[in-house]
Design a protein around this motif. Sequence first.
Motif, PDB file in Angstrom:
ATOM      1  N   LEU A   1      40.281  50.831  65.850  1.00 25.95           N
ATOM      2  CA  LEU A   1      40.880  49.913  65.228  1.00 25.95           C
ATOM      3  C   LEU A   1      42.223  50.623  65.424  1.00 25.95           C
ATOM      4  O   LEU A   1      41.932  51.614  65.237  1.00 25.95           O
TER       5      LEU A   1
ATOM      6  N   ASP B   1      41.434  50.805  57.576  1.00 25.08           N
ATOM      7  CA  ASP B   1      40.202  49.641  58.069  1.00 25.08           C
ATOM      8  C   ASP B   1      39.241  50.086  58.529  1.00 25.08           C
ATOM      9  O   ASP B   1      38.053  49.241  58.440  1.00 25.08           O
TER      10      ASP B   1
ATOM     11  N   GLN C   1      46.984  51.678  51.337  1.00 18.53           N
ATOM     12  CA  GLN C   1      45.386  52.115  52.202  1.00 18.53           C
ATOM     13  C   GLN C   1      45.633  53.598  52.457  1.00 18.53           C
ATOM     14  O   GLN C   1      44.357  54.734  51.844  1.00 18.53           O
TER      15      GLN C   1
ATOM     16  N   LEU D   1      37.255  51.557  55.587  1.00 19.90           N
ATOM     17  CA  LEU D   1      36.464  49.943  54.845  1.00 19.90           C
ATOM     18  C   LEU D   1      35.781  49.295  55.289  1.00 19.90           C
ATOM     19  O   LEU D   1      34.781  48.709  54.266  1.00 19.90           O
ATOM     20  N   GLN D   2      35.523  49.390  56.642  1.00 16.14           N
ATOM     21  CA  GLN D   2      34.594  48.834  57.215  1.00 16.14           C
ATOM     22  C   GLN D   2      33.093  49.798  57.065  1.00 16.14           C
ATOM     23  O   GLN D   2      32.320  48.603  56.827  1.00 16.14           O
TER      24      GLN D   2
ATOM     25  N   GLN E   1      39.387  55.218  65.767  1.00 16.47           N
ATOM     26  CA  GLN E   1      40.746  54.916  65.332  1.00 16.47           C
ATOM     27  C   GLN E   1      41.169  54.631  67.042  1.00 16.47           C
ATOM     28  O   GLN E   1      41.079  54.936  67.794  1.00 16.47           O
TER      29      GLN E   1
ATOM     30  N   PRO F   1      40.639  52.379  50.214  1.00 14.93           N
ATOM     31  CA  PRO F   1      40.643  51.643  51.453  1.00 14.93           C
ATOM     32  C   PRO F   1      40.392  49.297  50.668  1.00 14.93           C
ATOM     33  O   PRO F   1      41.048  48.889  51.376  1.00 14.93           O
TER      34      PRO F   1
ATOM     35  N   LYS G   1      44.465  51.343  62.198  1.00 16.28           N
ATOM     36  CA  LYS G   1      44.066  52.405  60.962  1.00 16.28           C
ATOM     37  C   LYS G   1      43.197  52.201  60.526  1.00 16.28           C
ATOM     38  O   LYS G   1      42.151  51.565  60.482  1.00 16.28           O
TER      39      LYS G   1
ATOM     40  N   GLY H   1      48.687  48.717  53.244  1.00 21.48           N
ATOM     41  CA  GLY H   1      48.612  50.228  54.690  1.00 21.48           C
ATOM     42  C   GLY H   1      48.923  51.388  54.364  1.00 21.48           C
ATOM     43  O   GLY H   1      48.191  52.075  54.322  1.00 21.48           O
TER      44      GLY H   1
ATOM     45  N   ILE I   1      43.745  45.605  49.820  1.00 28.55           N
ATOM     46  CA  ILE I   1      44.782  44.701  50.520  1.00 28.55           C
ATOM     47  C   ILE I   1      43.935  43.682  49.276  1.00 28.55           C
ATOM     48  O   ILE I   1      44.482  42.228  49.347  1.00 28.55           O
TER      49      ILE I   1
END
Length: 486
Positions: A180, A185, A447, A188-189, A160, A453, A182, A444, A457
């Motif tokens: 990032l 996110d 999420q 998710l990556q 973060q 994640p 959040k 968000g 979206i």
Amino acid sequence: MKKIFSKMAAAIFIISTILTMIIPSFASAADADPVLDKIKEKGTLTVGLSADYAPYEFHATVDGKDEIVGIDVDIAKKIADDMGVKLKIEEYGFDALLGALKTGKIDLIISGMSPTPERLQEVNFSDAYMQATQNVIVRKEDLSKYKSITDFNGVKVGAQKQSLQEELAKNELHADAVSLQKLPDIMLQLQNKKIDGAVVEGAVAEAYVNQNESLAFADGVKFKNTDKQNAIAIPKNAPGLLAAVNQSIAEIKKDNLIDVYKKNASDLMIEKKSFFKKYGSYYVKGVGYTLFLAFIGVLFGAVLGTILAFMKLSKNKLFKWIAVVYIEYVRGTPLLVQIFLVFFGFGAIGLNMSALMAGCLALALNSGAYVAEIIRAGLNAINKGQMEAARSLGMNHVQAMRYIVLPQAIKNILPALGNEFVTVIKESSVVSVIGVSELMFQAGVVQGASFKPFLPIVIASILYFILTFTLSRLLGVAERRMGAND
């Protein structure tokens, strides 16, 4: 000699008397706390946080209502109760919290934040209320690849932004840090193999691993500095507020209330309901705010754009110069920058504006510049002979513009204005950074609360498509009807 001693004694007496009178006044000035006085005067303690960090703070449905809950929220309630005031929660993106505190929009930050040298230059911090260890999460299939801290050298690792985890990823893992805003996110990556690891705080990491079978802890990774001191950020020059917060923290530690708060958060996290039944209302709320933002943005943007268009077409050089400078500046700067300028800029000059109002104003100011060019182009598309013919019939400039030019220009303007509405619907997602509960913000929220994640979206993208596709079809119908009149 006696006279000298008597004079010295008299002088000492006078000086001590003066000091006795002056020192309390200095002490009272030092103890003065305008922040605390303001909180007590309005009867409300405003706490800022980023509610995508379960179990510290996240959204949950309580008694049929959407509420922000978690460990940090329970701490905030305790502090407010001890101060004898009501609690108000304001939600922002994590990297917008310090700006909100410094501009007076919030009184405290309670969001799993830790003191760093950079932050201590801007704000004060309370005593630590919780210690948390740091973990590295990897995909379960990659456990054999990452057994020690040296295995992450040069590897892409998420953390973060502006956090201790970011520092650990860079300085101890020597990884290629992907920062990032959040945490969802980042996860998710990780799941989509964009990064190979994520540095996450203990309680939050445990929640993600428990909720997702494809993730696991890299147990062999041990940081030198694993403990993170979670503390509460407080404005500078607020000694009374700092003392009150530290007193509440001391009571929380004494009574072991953190364990109670952890259990409360855990009970809310494991509530068993279907995904859409649990989070469907969040998307409905988000769609409502998105349409409202787009409507207000384009409505007031059209008014502003009309004024700017006529100013730019004016023969008055001052009006023309003002319009050109405004349009070029707005079109030449990102909408995100404009949102921060409106939200924090107005706060800096003493005008306290809500996040929703700031978002509407920023979108209107941004849309106005583009609408101005749409209207100017529509007016210029009308043959100059129309104006000349109207003037030859005895009309003045205003009458000719009103009765002859504008009715014809509207047919050129309306389709482009409708396209601007579609564009603003999509661009309104940017205002989520200041806590406006539009569709992307709600995605968000889901999420963070669901530990899924990707799915939130996908649903948000489908809803955006439905909104823009429906509006485009309606605009097509309107264009065909206007064409029939020709």
